[in-house]
Design a protein around this motif. Structure first.
Motif, short mmCIF file in Angstrom:
data_model
loop_
_atom_site.label_atom_id
_atom_site.label_comp_id
_atom_site.label_asym_id
_atom_site.label_seq_id
_atom_site.Cartn_x
_atom_site.Cartn_y
_atom_site.Cartn_z
N MET A 1 80.05 -53.64 46.52
CA MET A 1 79.54 -53.79 47.91
C MET A 1 79.72 -52.48 48.68
N PRO A 2 78.70 -52.08 49.41
CA PRO A 2 78.81 -50.86 50.21
C PRO A 2 79.76 -51.07 51.37
N PRO A 3 80.23 -49.96 52.00
CA PRO A 3 81.13 -50.11 53.15
C PRO A 3 80.39 -50.71 54.34
N PRO A 4 81.12 -51.28 55.28
CA PRO A 4 80.45 -51.84 56.47
C PRO A 4 79.81 -50.74 57.30
N ASN A 5 78.90 -51.10 58.18
CA ASN A 5 78.22 -50.12 59.02
C ASN A 5 79.22 -49.43 59.95
N PRO A 6 79.00 -48.13 60.23
CA PRO A 6 79.85 -47.46 61.22
C PRO A 6 79.68 -48.11 62.60
N ASP A 7 80.66 -47.89 63.46
CA ASP A 7 80.65 -48.55 64.76
C ASP A 7 79.40 -48.27 65.58
N TRP A 8 78.95 -47.02 65.56
CA TRP A 8 77.76 -46.70 66.39
C TRP A 8 76.53 -47.45 65.89
N VAL A 9 76.49 -47.79 64.59
CA VAL A 9 75.38 -48.60 64.08
C VAL A 9 75.56 -50.05 64.49
N PHE A 63 77.37 -71.32 44.77
CA PHE A 63 75.97 -71.37 45.22
C PHE A 63 75.65 -70.28 46.24
N ASP A 64 76.58 -69.38 46.47
CA ASP A 64 76.36 -68.29 47.41
C ASP A 64 75.09 -67.51 47.02
N LYS A 65 74.17 -67.36 47.97
CA LYS A 65 72.90 -66.73 47.63
C LYS A 65 72.85 -65.24 47.93
N SER A 66 73.92 -64.71 48.55
CA SER A 66 73.80 -63.36 49.11
C SER A 66 73.48 -62.27 48.08
N GLN A 67 73.83 -62.51 46.82
CA GLN A 67 73.55 -61.49 45.80
C GLN A 67 72.26 -61.75 45.02
N ASN A 68 71.61 -62.88 45.28
CA ASN A 68 70.45 -63.27 44.46
C ASN A 68 69.42 -62.18 44.26
N TYR A 69 69.03 -61.56 45.37
CA TYR A 69 67.90 -60.61 45.28
C TYR A 69 68.28 -59.30 44.60
N PHE A 70 69.58 -59.09 44.40
CA PHE A 70 70.01 -57.80 43.87
C PHE A 70 70.26 -57.81 42.37
N ASN A 672 73.44 -54.66 49.89
CA ASN A 672 72.76 -53.94 48.81
C ASN A 672 73.73 -53.09 47.97
N PRO A 673 74.00 -53.48 46.73
CA PRO A 673 74.99 -52.75 45.94
C PRO A 673 74.57 -51.32 45.60
N LEU A 674 73.29 -51.03 45.70
CA LEU A 674 72.83 -49.68 45.40
C LEU A 674 73.40 -48.67 46.39
N ASN A 675 73.80 -49.16 47.56
CA ASN A 675 74.34 -48.24 48.55
C ASN A 675 75.82 -47.95 48.34
#
Lengths: 697, 697
Positions: A1-9, A63-70, A672-675
């Motif tokens: 898993m990529p890091p969370p977004n920076p605060d300004w984002v 049943f978690d779907k969050s990774q399905n598309y990746f 998105n794991p690619l990040n």
């Protein structure tokens, strides 16, 4: 898993009116009673049941779907099998009914490697096995000791079952059948649940007795070891590889090299081999499969409306949130971009599909009712004749009433072809109506569409089926001409056509809904008698008429859908269960649906002299525009009534709350794991990924 | 990799006549000169060049395609980047021209993360940079020190460039621009090569001077560190996630948090900011992009024929190998199944697309010629006016000749929409015509289709573009009515319509090819004057006419294609370069194409009174059937002439040698990595995969 977004984002929000505000405005525009409409469509019982199931599933991490598309194929299949297992466990734990189990599968919305076991395999054992075979095979299968599949289609043979090459040869010496694949094209192919999961298969093979073929029959065959799950000797089995969709299913191949199975493994409720004499025991009912296929097709028709409704829900909500350009006629000083759903070109693409989702729903319901009525009638006649009450009778046993069965068969063929094509192609129209973002996996339409696509090919290829419909219509027309027709729906249509064809029809399709239905009936009759003339008088070859037959079958299906939608709205229950303000909106959907197909196939309505050129022109322009305008304010509420939970849709664009951009961004940037991977971009570098770069920083 | 097939499987062959025999028979049926036709289409030079490139690529393991269909996204992107790097190295080593580099990419047939660098990024720097900027930015980019992308589209803004939210604010104190993303919807989105590969971007942002917006302008911005490839401070960049296709491309997102760049980083060949005064320097040519887009659209039109031809090649060959059912009218005793391509229903689906692939090819060629003629004319006029010879003039500088540019713009818009829709939807028709196996990734059509699909949305959404075409046609019609029209192609069409509309048209579309073209022209004129009346006399809103405009634009595109195909066949070069036996077959393709669209849109031909009802009926039945029958024997040779190497198609079904089943089986059984994994299938087991099972055996 990529890091969370920076605060300004994290601090950023979408510009302009928020998606949630826009959808709230949409919902405020219409007073359509969404909950009442949903109850009318599904019943409260079903809606409550689904809510309970949703809670169970969505709180379970498997049943978690969050990774399905990746995920890649292996990981997707792995997850799908884990879900299939968990679903089976939940099913036992909560003592789910078959309906509940199916509803849970629908919420998950992807095929699993248990799919063919739980439906086709168990059903075939149950229907085609003797009581002895139920004990030997069905019971362990019901308990998931045996995991199975239904192996009919071969590499070289799809629709034509008689052409199957796998043989089952009776050996009277040791009372066994030898299963064998004489050619590469005999390999079983496309068999769901076979690729990785199954340890048993119902294999459809050509029965050979004394060197003579007796046609395809079902055999129960073990294919993998129960402990190691390795293929048994002389069995070559595996997964057939990736597909355009359906990649959470392990469709497989299967070849036999002279594999022996005992006599009891031929499923012989209806036909078999006498183990003493080696003689063939004739089927008491060769038409049973005919009934099963009709059931499967009716189910496809029944589901098509909600299959399409998913795409329409996503596209409608997103097009209400998405804004682009100003209206060209906007007054000076007006600012802000226009909601895409306000453009007539977008309405013209989405709203007829919204209408189609309702039209197909009502048609599917009526199709299932017709099927049930037929079952009941057959059972009644059967009980009267004193036969084995458990066994369904075939059409040949029901001569006086067999019209209903052949009507049902023709209707289910034509509607299966039309409904599944409409749903599949409609989903793609919805995807494109979402513009660029429709192409993202996060739209939720692409994968749904890709998984649905085989429906246009399986259970009777949509083009092939139209021949059967044409055969039925030609036969019915001949019966009408010879005065021997039963008084059924289609002969009334034909008789009316014959009565009026010389004086001409004058349907007021814009002023009278019944006339609209009649115009569709007229077109069917016109095309039927035209085809009949070509075949019977001009003696044209069958092959030269296939294109006409396809047009005819499509016309017949459209007539059925238009008629069913119309009748559902005329129904007293409908009128009593819905607010008086809801019915006019549904009536507009009916008119839009009918006029849409009328103008799409305008030239057939012309040539059949059902409608004037002027009416077609008006239907295409003024009437359609006015209907689009009337339906537009209710569009979001009309899709809300389908009650798809966000969890089921799994779509950034179709979210109930309209937070489209936030969700797209979150999935891309934070899921998105690619990040979480760093590339070396230079052409002179042999290294591709530098997962270690971050560690060094 | 799974183990090789056991010996008894290796010994199997497909049953019946082999695919190789069937294709040999097909090729023997026709005497069409394939090589000559291919030379006519492509020239010998290009065919030889492609053969050389194919040898280089197919012998290099980095371009090995055998794992393509099995990989997950990360692995596909990894492979695509490796290929992009190798291609760059080969390009330097063999000193490839731009054409050779592009041809190599076509043979590889998948997008790579260098795609946007090699085309859009370098092109923009070249066209929009000053000589100083060429030295600073373009040179390192050409040498792949800088890897870049073109960042225009945003999360909330696609077609409407003026709505872009990213800002570039001039600071006169330190002479810098500050790039900033004020909202989440300002995030750059869909940017090819940005997700993982790029370290620089041309960012299109709203220029702000003294708090006042000056519209979107291009800025050159570094976004990742050149050594670590990590994002620079206050830059948030990444991959946008998986898509329906195009997954070998790293489409990305990009946000800025007040990032400063020096004055020189605004690409300022055409417009800029005076660093001393902070004043805006007006563009000398605001219409340049207009020319670039026309070029890009012309390229899409040019490619559409061969894009579609890939699908048609695969479907045609497979439908000649695949056999199913006997002909229903087959004589008693005839045995064996019929080649699917013999069924008229299959011919009706595939052969009009075969015709369309040729029609689009000729149209694309004529579109590119028109573009070149326009460029030459502009350069000539420009040279005469003594301006900077290197710079292309905008339409406003060319008033007397600007008709050609607006013709070109309208033609390219209408044809881009029609050609890309036809190619995309045609590919899906081809896929389905392959039956069940069309759904397998090994068909080679699905991935090609999925990768091509964005073409219907990008470079002008196909629906949006039709408004620009309608605007041009309405304007041209007004000019004709006011007597002020130039003597160009479209005004001749309109004048002819006006001259004849009261006496009526009587086109003999079945007997005369020129009449067929004229009927398409007539329909365009009819729909234009109808729309003009709605807009100018009835004062209908623009929005209410969008559906009519879309129909009108489609009619205009079809007229262009029919006309171009007809003219190509009338051309003396064509006649001299082809055998006298080839031309009649191409003429049949022309007729099939035209009649196919004529019957699809029959009601527009009716209402415009161009054709009689009887002719439509005949066109739909007898004429079409007869054309299908005439073209049928040449089908395989007609697709052979496209000269796609098997390596490029990467399709089991479309193999030149017809070994369809052998190849399907080999890929599934011996290549498919899923067959090297063992599942635990039982629901009570927590373990999913047992990769260790085999080791234990």
């Amino acid at each position: 898993m990529p890091p969370p977004n920076p605060d300004w984002v994290k601090a950023l929000t979408p510009s302009g009116p928020q998606g949630s505000e826009l959808l709230a405005q949409e919902r405020a525009k219409s007073d359509l009673n969404v909950d009442q409409l949903a109850t009318f469509l599904f019943t409260d019982e079903v809606l409550e049941r689904n809510a309970k199931l949703l809670e169970i599933l969505s709180s379970n991490p498997v049943f978690d779907k969050s990774q399905n598309y990746f995920r890649g194929r292996k990981e997707r299949l792995e997850a799908a099998l884990a879900r299939a297992k968990a679903l089976r466990q939940l099913s036992v734990q909560h003592q789910w009914s078959q309906e509940e189990y199916e509803a849970a599968n629908e919420l998950i919305s992807e095929p699993t490697p248990y799919g063919l076991h739980a439906f086709m395999f168990l059903k075939t054992l149950e229907e085609q096995g003797t009581p002895e075979q139920h004990k030997l095979f069905l019971e362990p299968a019901q308990n998931y000791k045996y995991i199975g599949c239904y192996a009919q289609t071969e590499l070289g043979h799809g629709s034509n079952v008689r052409g199957l090459e796998t043989t089952a040869t009776w050996d009277s010496k040791d009372k066994t059948f030898t299963l064998h694949s004489p050619h590469l094209t005999a390999s079983k192919w496309w068999i769901g649940s076979l690729g990785k999961a199954a340890n048993h298969a119902v294999v459809v093979a050509q029965l050979i007795l004394d060197g003579k073929p007796y046609g395809p029959h079902p055999f129960f065959v073990q294919i993998r070891d129960l402990k190691t799950h390795q293929p048994l000797p002389n069995v070559h089995v595996g997964d057939i590889g990736p597909k355009f969709g359906y990649n959470t299913m392990d469709n497989g191949f299967l070849l036999f090299n002279h594999v022996k199975i005992p006599h009891v493994n031929m499923l012989s409720r209806f036909s078999g081999v006498d183990p003493q004499t080696g003689r063939y025991i004739k089927p008491s009912n060769p038409a049973l499969v005919y009934g099963t296929l009709t059931y499967v097709r009716s189910t496809i028709v029944f589901q098509s409306g909600s299959v399409l409704a998913r795409g329409v829900t996503i596209a409608t909500r997103y097009c209400a949130v998405r804004r682009q350009f100003q209206d060209r006629d906007a007054a000076e000083g007006e600012s802000g971009e226009n909601q895409v759903l306000n453009y007539t070109m977008v309405q013209h693409r989405i709203l007829p599909l919204l209408a189609a989702s309702y039209a197909l729903f009502f048609t599917g319901r009526s199709m299932i009712n017709l099927y049930k009525a037929n079952q009941a009638k057959m059972a009644q006649q059967h009980a009267r004749s004193g036969s084995d009450a458990k066994r369904l009778p075939g059409p040949e046993e029901l001569n006086p009433g067999s019209d209903l069965l052949s009507d049902l068969h023709a209707i289910s063929c034509s509607l299966k072809a039309f409904a599944s094509t409409t749903a599949a192609e409609g989903l793609e129209v919805c995807r494109r109506a979402c513009g660029g973002h429709g192409y993202s996996s996060f739209s939720g339409i692409g994968s749904w569409y890709a998984d649905y696509l085989p429906t246009v090919t399986w259970e009777g290829d949509n083009y092939m089926l139209t021949q059967q419909v044409a055969r039925y219509l030609l036969k019915s027309a001949r019966a009408v001409l010879s005065g021997k027709a039963a008084d059924n729906s289609i002969s009334r249509v034909f008789n009316e056509f014959i009565r009026r064809k010389d004086v001409g029809a004058a349907f007021d399709v814009l002023g009278n809904d019944q006339h609209l239905v009649d115009a569709f009936a007229w077109r069917v009759a016109f095309l039927t008698f035209e085809a009949l003339k070509h075949r019977d008088e001009d003696k044209q070859s069958w092959n030269s008429l296939l294109i006409d037959f396809w047009r005819l079958s499509t016309a017949y299906a459209q007539y059925q859908v238009v008629k069913n939608f119309y009748e559902a709205l005329q129904d007293e229950t409908t009128k009593s269960e819905l607010d008086p303000s809801t019915l006019p909106v549904l009536r507009q959907l009916f008119q839009l649906f009918a006029l849409h197909y009328l103008t799409t196939h305008a030239s057939e309505f012309f040539t059949s002299a059902a409608i004037t050129v002027r009416q077609i022109q008006l239907a295409r322009t003024k009437s359609t525009l006015s209907l689009l305008e009337q339906i537009r304010p209710h569009a979001v509420r009309l899709v809300d009534a389908w009650k798809f939970p966000d969890w089921q849709l799994d779509s950034s664009l179709g979210r109930y709350d309209g937070k489209v951009y936030e969700d797209m961004f979150h999935r891309a940037s934070e899921v998105n794991p690619l990040n979480d991977v760093v590339f070396d971009p230079y052409p002179d570098s042999p290294i591709l990924f530098r997962e270690d770069v971050k560690a060094k920083l």
